[in-house]
Design a protein around this motif. Structure first.
Motif, PDB file in Angstrom:
ATOM      1  N   VAL A  33      44.309  37.801  52.114  1.00  0.00           N
ATOM      2  CA  VAL A  33      43.101  37.139  52.607  1.00  0.00           C
ATOM      3  C   VAL A  33      43.012  35.723  52.055  1.00  0.00           C
ATOM      4  CG1 VAL A  33      40.566  37.195  52.535  1.00  0.00           C
ATOM      5  CG2 VAL A  33      41.857  39.326  52.845  1.00  0.00           C
ATOM      6  N   ASP A  34      42.762  34.765  52.951  1.00  0.00           N
ATOM      7  CA  ASP A  34      42.408  33.413  52.530  1.00  0.00           C
ATOM      8  C   ASP A  34      40.919  33.448  52.220  1.00  0.00           C
ATOM      9  OD1 ASP A  34      44.858  32.184  52.640  1.00  0.00           O
ATOM     10  OD2 ASP A  34      44.504  31.172  54.553  1.00  0.00           O
ATOM     11  N   VAL A  35      40.566  33.217  50.971  1.00  0.00           N
ATOM     12  CA  VAL A  35      39.181  33.324  50.525  1.00  0.00           C
ATOM     13  C   VAL A  35      38.435  32.032  50.862  1.00  0.00           C
ATOM     14  CG1 VAL A  35      37.683  33.606  48.516  1.00  0.00           C
ATOM     15  CG2 VAL A  35      39.803  34.930  48.686  1.00  0.00           C
ATOM     16  N   SER A  36      37.294  32.191  51.525  1.00  0.00           N
ATOM     17  CA  SER A  36      36.456  31.038  51.841  1.00  0.00           C
ATOM     18  C   SER A  36      35.166  31.034  51.023  1.00  0.00           C
ATOM     19  CB  SER A  36      36.124  30.998  53.332  1.00  0.00           C
ATOM     20  OG  SER A  36      35.496  32.192  53.730  1.00  0.00           O
ATOM     21  N   GLY A  56      44.436  34.038  31.117  1.00  0.00           N
ATOM     22  CA  GLY A  56      45.297  33.628  32.230  1.00  0.00           C
ATOM     23  C   GLY A  56      45.084  34.408  33.508  1.00  0.00           C
ATOM     24  N   ALA A  57      44.353  35.535  33.432  1.00  0.00           N
ATOM     25  CA  ALA A  57      44.112  36.347  34.622  1.00  0.00           C
ATOM     26  C   ALA A  57      43.039  35.703  35.494  1.00  0.00           C
ATOM     27  CB  ALA A  57      43.685  37.754  34.233  1.00  0.00           C
ATOM     28  N   VAL A  58      43.124  35.948  36.787  1.00  0.00           N
ATOM     29  CA  VAL A  58      42.151  35.429  37.735  1.00  0.00           C
ATOM     30  C   VAL A  58      40.873  36.259  37.651  1.00  0.00           C
ATOM     31  CG1 VAL A  58      41.668  34.925  40.160  1.00  0.00           C
ATOM     32  CG2 VAL A  58      43.982  34.631  39.267  1.00  0.00           C
ATOM     33  N   LEU A  59      39.741  35.574  37.603  1.00  0.00           N
ATOM     34  CA  LEU A  59      38.432  36.229  37.546  1.00  0.00           C
ATOM     35  C   LEU A  59      37.905  36.541  38.941  1.00  0.00           C
ATOM     36  CD1 LEU A  59      36.686  34.078  34.835  1.00  0.00           C
ATOM     37  CD2 LEU A  59      37.166  36.517  34.708  1.00  0.00           C
ATOM     38  N   GLY A  60      36.783  37.216  38.970  1.00  0.00           N
ATOM     39  CA  GLY A  60      36.054  37.423  40.210  1.00  0.00           C
ATOM     40  C   GLY A  60      36.191  38.819  40.762  1.00  0.00           C
ATOM     41  N   SER A  61      35.146  39.229  41.481  1.00  0.00           N
ATOM     42  CA  SER A  61      35.167  40.561  42.078  1.00  0.00           C
ATOM     43  C   SER A  61      34.653  40.583  43.511  1.00  0.00           C
ATOM     44  CB  SER A  61      34.363  41.548  41.225  1.00  0.00           C
ATOM     45  OG  SER A  61      33.062  41.063  41.008  1.00  0.00           O
ATOM     46  N   ASP A  62      33.946  39.540  43.951  1.00  0.00           N
ATOM     47  CA  ASP A  62      33.386  39.504  45.303  1.00  0.00           C
ATOM     48  C   ASP A  62      33.988  38.346  46.085  1.00  0.00           C
ATOM     49  OD1 ASP A  62      31.460  41.549  44.611  1.00  0.00           O
ATOM     50  OD2 ASP A  62      30.338  39.993  43.574  1.00  0.00           O
ATOM     51  N   ALA A  63      34.506  38.643  47.269  1.00  0.00           N
ATOM     52  CA  ALA A  63      35.113  37.590  48.080  1.00  0.00           C
ATOM     53  C   ALA A  63      34.874  37.838  49.560  1.00  0.00           C
ATOM     54  CB  ALA A  63      36.614  37.518  47.821  1.00  0.00           C
ATOM     55  N   ALA A  64      34.905  36.760  50.322  1.00  0.00           N
ATOM     56  CA  ALA A  64      34.859  36.821  51.777  1.00  0.00           C
ATOM     57  C   ALA A  64      35.883  35.836  52.315  1.00  0.00           C
ATOM     58  CB  ALA A  64      33.471  36.472  52.287  1.00  0.00           C
ATOM     59  N   GLY A  65      36.511  36.192  53.412  1.00  0.00           N
ATOM     60  CA  GLY A  65      37.508  35.303  53.989  1.00  0.00           C
ATOM     61  C   GLY A  65      38.119  35.878  55.244  1.00  0.00           C
ATOM     62  N   VAL A  66      39.327  35.415  55.554  1.00  0.00           N
ATOM     63  CA  VAL A  66      40.022  35.790  56.779  1.00  0.00           C
ATOM     64  C   VAL A  66      41.382  36.379  56.439  1.00  0.00           C
ATOM     65  CG1 VAL A  66      40.998  34.895  58.938  1.00  0.00           C
ATOM     66  CG2 VAL A  66      38.836  34.001  58.081  1.00  0.00           C
ATOM     67  N   VAL A  67      41.725  37.483  57.087  1.00  0.00           N
ATOM     68  CA  VAL A  67      43.035  38.111  56.894  1.00  0.00           C
ATOM     69  C   VAL A  67      44.119  37.200  57.459  1.00  0.00           C
ATOM     70  CG1 VAL A  67      44.495  40.096  57.491  1.00  0.00           C
ATOM     71  CG2 VAL A  67      42.069  40.448  56.964  1.00  0.00           C
ATOM     72  N   VAL A  68      45.104  36.874  56.617  1.00  0.00           N
ATOM     73  CA  VAL A  68      46.226  36.037  57.062  1.00  0.00           C
ATOM     74  C   VAL A  68      47.531  36.826  57.125  1.00  0.00           C
ATOM     75  CG1 VAL A  68      45.211  33.847  56.353  1.00  0.00           C
ATOM     76  CG2 VAL A  68      46.620  35.117  54.731  1.00  0.00           C
ATOM     77  N   GLN A  69      47.521  38.043  56.566  1.00  0.00           N
ATOM     78  CA  GLN A  69      48.681  38.941  56.663  1.00  0.00           C
ATOM     79  C   GLN A  69      48.155  40.361  56.659  1.00  0.00           C
ATOM     80  OE1 GLN A  69      51.981  38.188  53.975  1.00  0.00           O
ATOM     81  NE2 GLN A  69      52.512  40.355  53.967  1.00  0.00           N
ATOM     82  N   ALA A  70      48.470  41.111  57.707  1.00  0.00           N
ATOM     83  CA  ALA A  70      48.025  42.495  57.805  1.00  0.00           C
ATOM     84  C   ALA A  70      48.814  43.374  56.834  1.00  0.00           C
ATOM     85  CB  ALA A  70      48.211  42.993  59.234  1.00  0.00           C
ATOM     86  N   VAL A  79      45.423  40.327  61.498  1.00  0.00           N
ATOM     87  CA  VAL A  79      45.350  38.907  61.176  1.00  0.00           C
ATOM     88  C   VAL A  79      44.215  38.258  61.981  1.00  0.00           C
ATOM     89  CG1 VAL A  79      46.580  36.693  61.372  1.00  0.00           C
ATOM     90  CG2 VAL A  79      47.772  38.725  60.540  1.00  0.00           C
ATOM     91  N   GLY A  80      43.442  37.419  61.308  1.00  0.00           N
ATOM     92  CA  GLY A  80      42.339  36.717  61.941  1.00  0.00           C
ATOM     93  C   GLY A  80      40.989  37.388  61.769  1.00  0.00           C
ATOM     94  N   GLU A  93      42.218  31.094  45.911  1.00  0.00           N
ATOM     95  CA  GLU A  93      42.252  30.665  47.309  1.00  0.00           C
ATOM     96  C   GLU A  93      42.794  31.760  48.223  1.00  0.00           C
ATOM     97  OE1 GLU A  93      42.972  25.945  47.350  1.00  0.00           O
ATOM     98  OE2 GLU A  93      44.646  27.110  46.501  1.00  0.00           O
ATOM     99  N   ARG A  94      43.635  32.616  47.682  1.00  0.00           N
ATOM    100  CA  ARG A  94      44.238  33.701  48.459  1.00  0.00           C
ATOM    101  C   ARG A  94      44.357  34.909  47.545  1.00  0.00           C
ATOM    102  NH1 ARG A  94      48.638  31.161  50.408  1.00  0.00           N
ATOM    103  NH2 ARG A  94      47.353  30.447  52.107  1.00  0.00           N
ATOM    104  N   VAL A  95      44.072  36.103  48.088  1.00  0.00           N
ATOM    105  CA  VAL A  95      44.120  37.313  47.275  1.00  0.00           C
ATOM    106  C   VAL A  95      44.628  38.486  48.106  1.00  0.00           C
ATOM    107  CG1 VAL A  95      41.699  37.904  47.713  1.00  0.00           C
ATOM    108  CG2 VAL A  95      42.784  38.709  45.622  1.00  0.00           C
ATOM    109  N   ALA A  96      45.398  39.373  47.479  1.00  0.00           N
ATOM    110  CA  ALA A  96      45.847  40.620  48.104  1.00  0.00           C
ATOM    111  C   ALA A  96      44.796  41.687  47.814  1.00  0.00           C
ATOM    112  CB  ALA A  96      47.208  41.035  47.540  1.00  0.00           C
ATOM    113  N   ILE A  97      44.339  42.363  48.877  1.00  0.00           N
ATOM    114  CA  ILE A  97      43.229  43.304  48.748  1.00  0.00           C
ATOM    115  C   ILE A  97      43.593  44.639  49.368  1.00  0.00           C
ATOM    116  CG2 ILE A  97      40.802  43.714  49.311  1.00  0.00           C
ATOM    117  CD1 ILE A  97      40.491  40.657  49.607  1.00  0.00           C
TER     118      ILE A  97
END
Length: 106
Positions: A33-36, A56-70, A79-80, A93-97
């Protein structure tokens, strides 16, 4: 290609800093997902300060965005698709979910 993310850094103000991290590689039941949008809450900052999330680990737990790879296994949105998710490492900016950790935005 690296992506920008908020990572744990005990030497930085609030124990958080902007950094480049490797582009995530999704597993078979994960979408990319491309996180917006992301939401910052007290728990995220507490995770950074408490040592619960490693340096060094990435923080955060809540995200919204668009699937860029199914997902490779065929599950989850295509996708989309706009999605919201509860996942670790959401402040990038991008995360695997995992497909079970997201929902389609109507």
């Amino acid at each position: 290609m690296p992506v920008r993310a908020l990572v744990v850094d005990p030497s930085a103000p609030a124990a958080v800093r902007l950094a480049e991290v490797p582009d995530p590689v999704p597993g078979p039941n994960q979408v990319l997902v491309d996180v917006s949008h992301a939401s910052l809450n007290y728990g995220d900052l507490n995770d950074a300060r408490s040592g619960r999330v490693p340096v060094g680990a990435v923080l955060g737990s809540d995200a919204a965005g668009v699937v860029v790879q199914a997902a490779a296994d065929g599950t989850g949105p295509v996708v989309g698709t706009r999605v919201v998710a509860l996942t670790s490492g959401a402040f990038a900016e991008r995360v695997a979910i995992d497909v079970g950790a997201l929902a389609k935005v109507p």
